[in-house]
Design a protein around this motif. Structure first.
Motif, PDB file in Angstrom:
ATOM      1  N   GLU A   9       0.792  -1.224   0.000  1.00  0.00           N
ATOM      2  CA  GLU A   9       0.000   0.000   0.000  1.00  0.00           C
ATOM      3  C   GLU A   9       0.827   1.278   0.000  1.00  0.00           C
ATOM      4  O   GLU A   9       0.468   2.244  -0.635  1.00  0.00           O
ATOM      5  CB  GLU A   9      -0.953   0.020   1.196  1.00  0.00           C
ATOM      6  CG  GLU A   9      -2.173  -0.798   0.968  1.00  0.00           C
ATOM      7  CD  GLU A   9      -3.164  -0.642   2.094  1.00  0.00           C
ATOM      8  OE1 GLU A   9      -2.775  -0.290   3.223  1.00  0.00           O
ATOM      9  OE2 GLU A   9      -4.340  -0.883   1.834  1.00  0.00           O
ATOM     10  N   LEU A  10       1.902   1.295   0.708  1.00  0.00           N
ATOM     11  CA  LEU A  10       2.682   2.518   0.842  1.00  0.00           C
ATOM     12  C   LEU A  10       3.754   2.658  -0.233  1.00  0.00           C
ATOM     13  O   LEU A  10       4.759   3.318  -0.049  1.00  0.00           O
ATOM     14  CB  LEU A  10       3.310   2.600   2.239  1.00  0.00           C
ATOM     15  CG  LEU A  10       2.304   2.621   3.381  1.00  0.00           C
ATOM     16  CD1 LEU A  10       3.018   2.571   4.719  1.00  0.00           C
ATOM     17  CD2 LEU A  10       1.411   3.850   3.287  1.00  0.00           C
ATOM     18  N   ASP A  11       3.527   2.003  -1.365  1.00  0.00           N
ATOM     19  CA  ASP A  11       4.410   2.130  -2.524  1.00  0.00           C
ATOM     20  C   ASP A  11       5.740   1.408  -2.357  1.00  0.00           C
ATOM     21  O   ASP A  11       6.678   1.672  -3.080  1.00  0.00           O
ATOM     22  CB  ASP A  11       4.639   3.615  -2.847  1.00  0.00           C
ATOM     23  CG  ASP A  11       4.627   3.880  -4.336  1.00  0.00           C
ATOM     24  OD1 ASP A  11       4.066   3.072  -5.084  1.00  0.00           O
ATOM     25  OD2 ASP A  11       5.203   4.895  -4.746  1.00  0.00           O
ATOM     26  N   ASN A  12       5.834   0.502  -1.382  1.00  0.00           N
ATOM     27  CA  ASN A  12       7.047  -0.284  -1.207  1.00  0.00           C
ATOM     28  C   ASN A  12       7.069  -1.407  -2.236  1.00  0.00           C
ATOM     29  O   ASN A  12       6.149  -2.215  -2.296  1.00  0.00           O
ATOM     30  CB  ASN A  12       7.108  -0.906   0.196  1.00  0.00           C
ATOM     31  CG  ASN A  12       7.143   0.142   1.273  1.00  0.00           C
ATOM     32  OD1 ASN A  12       7.747   1.186   1.101  1.00  0.00           O
ATOM     33  ND2 ASN A  12       6.487  -0.134   2.384  1.00  0.00           N
ATOM     34  N   ILE A  13       8.118  -1.492  -3.018  1.00  0.00           N
ATOM     35  CA  ILE A  13       8.240  -2.543  -4.028  1.00  0.00           C
ATOM     36  C   ILE A  13       8.686  -3.823  -3.338  1.00  0.00           C
ATOM     37  O   ILE A  13       9.707  -3.837  -2.653  1.00  0.00           O
ATOM     38  CB  ILE A  13       9.247  -2.140  -5.127  1.00  0.00           C
ATOM     39  CG1 ILE A  13       8.773  -0.880  -5.838  1.00  0.00           C
ATOM     40  CG2 ILE A  13       9.442  -3.290  -6.108  1.00  0.00           C
ATOM     41  CD1 ILE A  13       9.810  -0.260  -6.757  1.00  0.00           C
ATOM     42  N   VAL A  14       7.926  -4.905  -3.511  1.00  0.00           N
ATOM     43  CA  VAL A  14       8.278  -6.179  -2.891  1.00  0.00           C
ATOM     44  C   VAL A  14       8.712  -7.216  -3.926  1.00  0.00           C
ATOM     45  O   VAL A  14       9.330  -8.220  -3.569  1.00  0.00           O
ATOM     46  CB  VAL A  14       7.123  -6.742  -2.029  1.00  0.00           C
ATOM     47  CG1 VAL A  14       6.828  -5.809  -0.874  1.00  0.00           C
ATOM     48  CG2 VAL A  14       5.885  -6.987  -2.855  1.00  0.00           C
ATOM     49  N   ALA A  15       8.394  -7.003  -5.200  1.00  0.00           N
ATOM     50  CA  ALA A  15       8.819  -7.919  -6.268  1.00  0.00           C
ATOM     51  C   ALA A  15       8.765  -7.170  -7.591  1.00  0.00           C
ATOM     52  O   ALA A  15       7.970  -6.254  -7.769  1.00  0.00           O
ATOM     53  CB  ALA A  15       7.912  -9.146  -6.318  1.00  0.00           C
ATOM     54  N   ARG A  16       9.643  -7.571  -8.498  1.00  0.00           N
ATOM     55  CA  ARG A  16       9.622  -7.018  -9.854  1.00  0.00           C
ATOM     56  C   ARG A  16      10.052  -8.107 -10.819  1.00  0.00           C
ATOM     57  O   ARG A  16      10.711  -9.056 -10.438  1.00  0.00           O
ATOM     58  CB  ARG A  16      10.470  -5.770  -9.989  1.00  0.00           C
ATOM     59  CG  ARG A  16      11.934  -5.981  -9.757  1.00  0.00           C
ATOM     60  CD  ARG A  16      12.726  -4.691  -9.863  1.00  0.00           C
ATOM     61  NE  ARG A  16      12.401  -3.870  -8.721  1.00  0.00           N
ATOM     62  CZ  ARG A  16      12.633  -2.578  -8.633  1.00  0.00           C
ATOM     63  NH1 ARG A  16      13.214  -1.947  -9.597  1.00  0.00           N
ATOM     64  NH2 ARG A  16      12.317  -1.894  -7.569  1.00  0.00           N
ATOM     65  N   THR A  17       9.685  -7.953 -12.070  1.00  0.00           N
ATOM     66  CA  THR A  17       9.992  -8.974 -13.065  1.00  0.00           C
ATOM     67  C   THR A  17      11.312  -8.680 -13.759  1.00  0.00           C
ATOM     68  O   THR A  17      11.793  -7.551 -13.757  1.00  0.00           O
ATOM     69  CB  THR A  17       8.885  -9.067 -14.121  1.00  0.00           C
ATOM     70  OG1 THR A  17       8.730  -7.793 -14.741  1.00  0.00           O
ATOM     71  CG2 THR A  17       7.573  -9.512 -13.508  1.00  0.00           C
ATOM     72  N   ARG A  18      11.854  -9.728 -14.365  1.00  0.00           N
ATOM     73  CA  ARG A  18      13.084  -9.589 -15.142  1.00  0.00           C
ATOM     74  C   ARG A  18      12.797  -8.913 -16.475  1.00  0.00           C
ATOM     75  O   ARG A  18      13.567  -8.101 -16.953  1.00  0.00           O
ATOM     76  CB  ARG A  18      13.687 -10.972 -15.404  1.00  0.00           C
ATOM     77  CG  ARG A  18      14.117 -11.709 -14.164  1.00  0.00           C
ATOM     78  CD  ARG A  18      14.606 -13.114 -14.480  1.00  0.00           C
ATOM     79  NE  ARG A  18      13.633 -13.931 -15.207  1.00  0.00           N
ATOM     80  CZ  ARG A  18      12.612 -14.578 -14.650  1.00  0.00           C
ATOM     81  NH1 ARG A  18      12.412 -14.489 -13.355  1.00  0.00           N
ATOM     82  NH2 ARG A  18      11.798 -15.310 -15.365  1.00  0.00           N
ATOM     83  N   TYR A  90      -0.396  -5.041  -4.466  1.00  0.00           N
ATOM     84  CA  TYR A  90      -0.987  -4.664  -5.742  1.00  0.00           C
ATOM     85  C   TYR A  90       0.006  -4.940  -6.865  1.00  0.00           C
ATOM     86  O   TYR A  90       1.203  -4.697  -6.709  1.00  0.00           O
ATOM     87  CB  TYR A  90      -1.338  -3.166  -5.743  1.00  0.00           C
ATOM     88  CG  TYR A  90      -2.246  -2.807  -4.600  1.00  0.00           C
ATOM     89  CD1 TYR A  90      -3.620  -2.871  -4.750  1.00  0.00           C
ATOM     90  CD2 TYR A  90      -1.726  -2.448  -3.365  1.00  0.00           C
ATOM     91  CE1 TYR A  90      -4.455  -2.566  -3.682  1.00  0.00           C
ATOM     92  CE2 TYR A  90      -2.551  -2.143  -2.298  1.00  0.00           C
ATOM     93  CZ  TYR A  90      -3.921  -2.205  -2.462  1.00  0.00           C
ATOM     94  OH  TYR A  90      -4.747  -1.919  -1.415  1.00  0.00           O
ATOM     95  N   LEU A  91      -0.515  -5.409  -7.993  1.00  0.00           N
ATOM     96  CA  LEU A  91       0.306  -5.619  -9.176  1.00  0.00           C
ATOM     97  C   LEU A  91       0.245  -4.365 -10.051  1.00  0.00           C
ATOM     98  O   LEU A  91      -0.841  -3.922 -10.421  1.00  0.00           O
ATOM     99  CB  LEU A  91      -0.195  -6.832  -9.975  1.00  0.00           C
ATOM    100  CG  LEU A  91       0.483  -7.111 -11.309  1.00  0.00           C
ATOM    101  CD1 LEU A  91       1.989  -7.285 -11.158  1.00  0.00           C
ATOM    102  CD2 LEU A  91      -0.149  -8.310 -11.984  1.00  0.00           C
ATOM    103  N   TRP A  92       1.403  -3.818 -10.329  1.00  0.00           N
ATOM    104  CA  TRP A  92       1.499  -2.612 -11.154  1.00  0.00           C
ATOM    105  C   TRP A  92       2.146  -2.949 -12.497  1.00  0.00           C
ATOM    106  O   TRP A  92       3.136  -3.679 -12.551  1.00  0.00           O
ATOM    107  CB  TRP A  92       2.393  -1.575 -10.458  1.00  0.00           C
ATOM    108  CG  TRP A  92       1.720  -0.868  -9.335  1.00  0.00           C
ATOM    109  CD1 TRP A  92       1.552  -1.319  -8.053  1.00  0.00           C
ATOM    110  CD2 TRP A  92       1.129   0.426  -9.378  1.00  0.00           C
ATOM    111  NE1 TRP A  92       0.900  -0.384  -7.301  1.00  0.00           N
ATOM    112  CE2 TRP A  92       0.633   0.700  -8.094  1.00  0.00           C
ATOM    113  CE3 TRP A  92       0.982   1.379 -10.390  1.00  0.00           C
ATOM    114  CZ2 TRP A  92      -0.015   1.886  -7.802  1.00  0.00           C
ATOM    115  CZ3 TRP A  92       0.346   2.562 -10.084  1.00  0.00           C
ATOM    116  CH2 TRP A  92      -0.152   2.806  -8.797  1.00  0.00           C
TER     117      TRP A  92
END
Length: 96
Positions: A9-18, A90-92
């Motif tokens: 919720e607070l815009d913390n990135i927890v995962a990203r794709t390659r 959330y998925l962005w």
């Protein structure tokens, strides 16, 4: 290129794709009635999916035309699972 991230919720990135989603005219040609979630993707803007929308997105990925496919689809599925397994995630999809 559209990049994918899972954020809290607070815009913390927890995962990203390659890899990202390589935009093509095939995405623009998707019928919004048949693909309402994926129709939200645009090459120059952002789209966010919450835990209630992610199951709809997963169903759309199951019937995505080959012209829109690629390595990003499996990575999107993995990101969806992160959202479904954690609350307030959330998925962005982030356009250029």
């Amino acid at each position: 290129m559209i990049n994918m991230q899972v954020r809290r919720e607070l815009d913390n990135i927890v995962a990203r794709t390659r890899d990202g989603v390589e935009w093509s005219n095939a995405f623009a040609a998707l019928d919004p009635a048949a693909f309402p979630m994926l129709s939200a993707l645009i090459p120059y803007g952002d789209a966010m999916f919450n835990e209630r929308q992610v199951p709809l997105l997963l169903a759309e990925l199951d019937r995505l035309p080959d012209a829109c496919g690629g390595a990003w689809v499996e990575q999107a599925r993995e990101m969806c699972q992160v959202v479904l397994n954690e609350s307030h995630h959330y998925l962005w999809f982030l356009g250029d």
